[in-house]
Design a protein around this motif. Structure first.
Motif, PDB file in Angstrom:
ATOM      1  N   VAL A  99       0.953  -1.235   0.131  1.00  0.00           N
ATOM      2  CA  VAL A  99      -0.289  -0.219  -0.207  1.00  0.00           C
ATOM      3  C   VAL A  99       0.752   1.534  -0.192  1.00  0.00           C
ATOM      4  CG1 VAL A  99      -1.856  -0.756   1.061  1.00  0.00           C
ATOM      5  CG2 VAL A  99      -0.473   0.186   2.922  1.00  0.00           C
ATOM      6  N   SER A 100       2.294   1.410   0.370  1.00  0.00           N
ATOM      7  CA  SER A 100       2.923   2.581   0.097  1.00  0.00           C
ATOM      8  C   SER A 100       4.283   2.289  -0.220  1.00  0.00           C
ATOM      9  CB  SER A 100       2.470   2.543   2.023  1.00  0.00           C
ATOM     10  OG  SER A 100       3.620   1.485   2.250  1.00  0.00           O
ATOM     11  N   GLY A 101       5.135   3.274  -0.153  1.00  0.00           N
ATOM     12  CA  GLY A 101       6.564   3.001  -0.758  1.00  0.00           C
ATOM     13  C   GLY A 101       6.650   3.377  -2.113  1.00  0.00           C
ATOM     14  N   HIS A 102       8.264   3.605  -1.932  1.00  0.00           N
ATOM     15  CA  HIS A 102       8.361   4.724  -3.175  1.00  0.00           C
ATOM     16  C   HIS A 102       9.740   3.615  -4.028  1.00  0.00           C
ATOM     17  CE1 HIS A 102      10.453   7.308  -6.568  1.00  0.00           C
ATOM     18  NE2 HIS A 102       9.109   7.862  -6.507  1.00  0.00           N
ATOM     19  N   ARG A 103      10.008   3.276  -5.468  1.00  0.00           N
ATOM     20  CA  ARG A 103      11.510   2.544  -5.680  1.00  0.00           C
ATOM     21  C   ARG A 103      12.713   3.471  -4.781  1.00  0.00           C
ATOM     22  NH1 ARG A 103       9.594   5.958  -9.975  1.00  0.00           N
ATOM     23  NH2 ARG A 103      11.221   6.800 -11.177  1.00  0.00           N
ATOM     24  N   ASP A 104      12.752   4.847  -5.060  1.00  0.00           N
ATOM     25  CA  ASP A 104      13.310   5.119  -4.196  1.00  0.00           C
ATOM     26  C   ASP A 104      14.628   5.199  -3.430  1.00  0.00           C
ATOM     27  OD1 ASP A 104      13.572   6.444  -7.310  1.00  0.00           O
ATOM     28  OD2 ASP A 104      13.222   8.847  -6.036  1.00  0.00           O
ATOM     29  N   GLN A 105      13.272   4.304  -2.725  1.00  0.00           N
ATOM     30  CA  GLN A 105      13.928   3.867  -0.884  1.00  0.00           C
ATOM     31  C   GLN A 105      14.832   2.750  -1.231  1.00  0.00           C
ATOM     32  OE1 GLN A 105       9.642   2.636   0.031  1.00  0.00           O
ATOM     33  NE2 GLN A 105       9.824   0.792   0.258  1.00  0.00           N
ATOM     34  N   ASP A 106      14.825   1.941  -2.093  1.00  0.00           N
ATOM     35  CA  ASP A 106      15.935   1.461  -2.754  1.00  0.00           C
ATOM     36  C   ASP A 106      17.068   1.780  -3.108  1.00  0.00           C
ATOM     37  OD1 ASP A 106      14.565  -0.359  -0.982  1.00  0.00           O
ATOM     38  OD2 ASP A 106      13.289  -1.948  -2.727  1.00  0.00           O
ATOM     39  N   THR A 107      17.496   2.538  -3.460  1.00  0.00           N
ATOM     40  CA  THR A 107      18.205   3.135  -4.192  1.00  0.00           C
ATOM     41  C   THR A 107      19.790   2.715  -3.606  1.00  0.00           C
ATOM     42  OG1 THR A 107      17.362   4.813  -5.710  1.00  0.00           O
ATOM     43  CG2 THR A 107      18.909   5.265  -5.239  1.00  0.00           C
ATOM     44  N   VAL A 108      20.162   3.265  -2.142  1.00  0.00           N
ATOM     45  CA  VAL A 108      21.284   2.798  -1.555  1.00  0.00           C
ATOM     46  C   VAL A 108      21.229   1.902  -1.169  1.00  0.00           C
ATOM     47  CG1 VAL A 108      21.727   2.716   0.759  1.00  0.00           C
ATOM     48  CG2 VAL A 108      20.716   4.754  -0.199  1.00  0.00           C
ATOM     49  N   ARG A 109      20.132   0.587  -1.377  1.00  0.00           N
ATOM     50  CA  ARG A 109      20.870  -1.171  -1.419  1.00  0.00           C
ATOM     51  C   ARG A 109      21.188  -1.510  -2.732  1.00  0.00           C
ATOM     52  NH1 ARG A 109      15.796  -3.754  -0.416  1.00  0.00           N
ATOM     53  NH2 ARG A 109      16.049  -3.757   1.877  1.00  0.00           N
ATOM     54  N   LEU A 110      20.914  -0.957  -4.048  1.00  0.00           N
ATOM     55  CA  LEU A 110      20.809  -1.447  -5.912  1.00  0.00           C
ATOM     56  C   LEU A 110      22.012  -0.606  -5.667  1.00  0.00           C
ATOM     57  CD1 LEU A 110      17.776  -0.832  -6.838  1.00  0.00           C
ATOM     58  CD2 LEU A 110      18.682  -2.996  -5.777  1.00  0.00           C
TER      59      LEU A 110
END
Length: 326
Positions: A99-110
């Protein structure tokens, strides 16, 4: 069900306590999707350019076709600046309880994986429930994987070395995408990296009851996320629920790409994730399972300097090197 939770690692429990003090009150499960989204918005998400900084990584924002009849999808492509020959591709799906979140939240990991392993990463933005219930999220994610497979030459990616990955809801969607790829005859996947994946709408395991009111992802939140995605079918063990939405319901886990399955011992998803790995093994499939002692849901995000996070990151990188022949 009355059960005693597995205790948090003392240092990680201190992180949870600090998070509670920072909000001025003890954490309480959001009662609505709006409250869950507001809570998620309080977690800082730095812009892609800020994450990359001076690293030798190029970032590109693109729009690609969605599933038939659906809106276009936004993606971010992260590529090593100097690439010689086709390299492996990571296809990432973000979390957020459906229901929430955005792809940018995983940029650090990637970005860390792109820099260290020399891979190309594609990060997908998918439609969220309840405005877009099942099958919209998983079909968006599958459409993005198909796009990646069709554009590997353009991106400098080896089509035989693709891994789908994600955490929490993104882990569940990654498992669903792997099932879709198997059942629809492609694209070929070399592996599925499932980080504390959200797999089972039924919420009947011991751990799903142990973290009722405890940790970063609590029972009430989970029930809300599944209801948003599946409506009245959520939690009904007799309902006809798509296995691509709730992969734990799949009767057949054979023929899947090798899986890396990770969870904390002190989180709601622990038991369904362990069961998923066991069921893959039962078919003769390959799965690598890590349950991190005393770790809560999303420990690597909220406690990046903790020893268990360092161990988890090393285990993920080791698995990726092995399945991608790096």
């Amino acid at each position: 069900m009355s059960v005693t939770p597995v205790p948090f690692d003392p240092a990680l429990e201190a992180v949870l306590d600090a998070m509670s003090r920072g909000s001025g009150e003890a954490p309480a499960p959001p009662a609505t999707v709006e409250a869950m989204r507001a809570s998620a918005s309080l977690i800082p998400v730095p812009p892609v350019g800020e994450v990359i900084g001076g690293r030798e990584i190029d970032a590109e924002e693109r729009t690609i076709p969605g599933p038939d009849g659906a809106p276009d999808l936004d993606i971010t492509v992260l590529r090593p600046r100097r690439v010689t020959g086709p390299v492996p591709g990571l296809y990432n799906i973000h979390g957020g309880g459906m229901v929430s979140g955005h792809r940018d939240q995983d940029t650090v990991r990637l970005a860390a994986l792109v820099e260290e392993l020399g891979v190309v990463a594609v990060n997908i933005e998918y439609r969220l429930a309840p405005e877009h219930p099942d099958p919209a999220p998983v079909e968006d994610c599958y459409a993005g994987l198909r796009w990646l497979a069709e554009h590997t030459a353009e991106l400098g990616v080896d089509p035989r070395r693709l891994v789908v990955m994600g955490g929490s809801a993104g882990g569940g969607l990654s498992a669903g995408v792997a099932l879709l790829a198997r059942d629809r005859g492609g694209p070929h996947l070399a592996g599925q990296l499932l980080l504390c994946p959200m797999l089972d709408d039924r919420n009947t395991t011991v751990s799903s009851h142990q973290y009722d009111g405890l940790g970063t992802w609590q029972r009430e939140m989970n029930l809300l996320g599944w209801r948003a995605l599946l409506g009245e079918k959520a939690g009904d063990g007799t309902a006809d629920v798509s296995v691509y939405a709730a992969p734990a319901r799949a009767a057949d886990l054979s023929g899947l790409p090798p899986a890396f399955v990770e969870a904390g011992s002190a989180e709601l998803f622990r038991d369904e994730d362990v069961a998923y790995a066991h069921r893959i093994w039962a078919t003769g499939g390959q799965a690598e399972l890590h349950i991190w002692q005393g770790a809560f849901h999303g420990f690597d995000v909220f406690a990046p300097g903790h020893e268990v996070t360092r161990a988890a990151l090393a285990a993920r990188r080791s698995w990726l090197r092995r399945v991608l022949d790096l």
